[in-house]
Design a protein around this motif. Sequence first.
Motif: not given
Length: 105
Positions: A47-51, A54-57
């Motif tokens: 939510l903070h980064t807007g990615i 499925e791209w969550l590292p």
Amino acid sequence: MGKRPPWLVSDDLWEVVEPMLPVRRRPATGRPSLGDRGCLQGILFVLHTGIQWEWLPQELGFGSGMTCWRRLREWQDTGVWDRLQGVLLSELDRAADLDWARVGR
């Protein structure tokens, strides 16, 4: 020491959040499920980064984006977010740290 990233949940905040979460049963077999605190941090990171979910590292240790997304949905369905908002607003109001002019009623 640097500022804490906004997606890392402090112990104080976790003490407020944890009792509101549904109890998770440990699976009898297979891989154990990711802890709720890790999922919450993954949700906050997305939510903070807007990615995209499925791209969550994976190297952050927050589990997969889909696991975090499913937990977000589960918590929404069980009313966790509404209860948490109420508790946090009450805490801020009690501490006289809330500008009610900026809060939608």
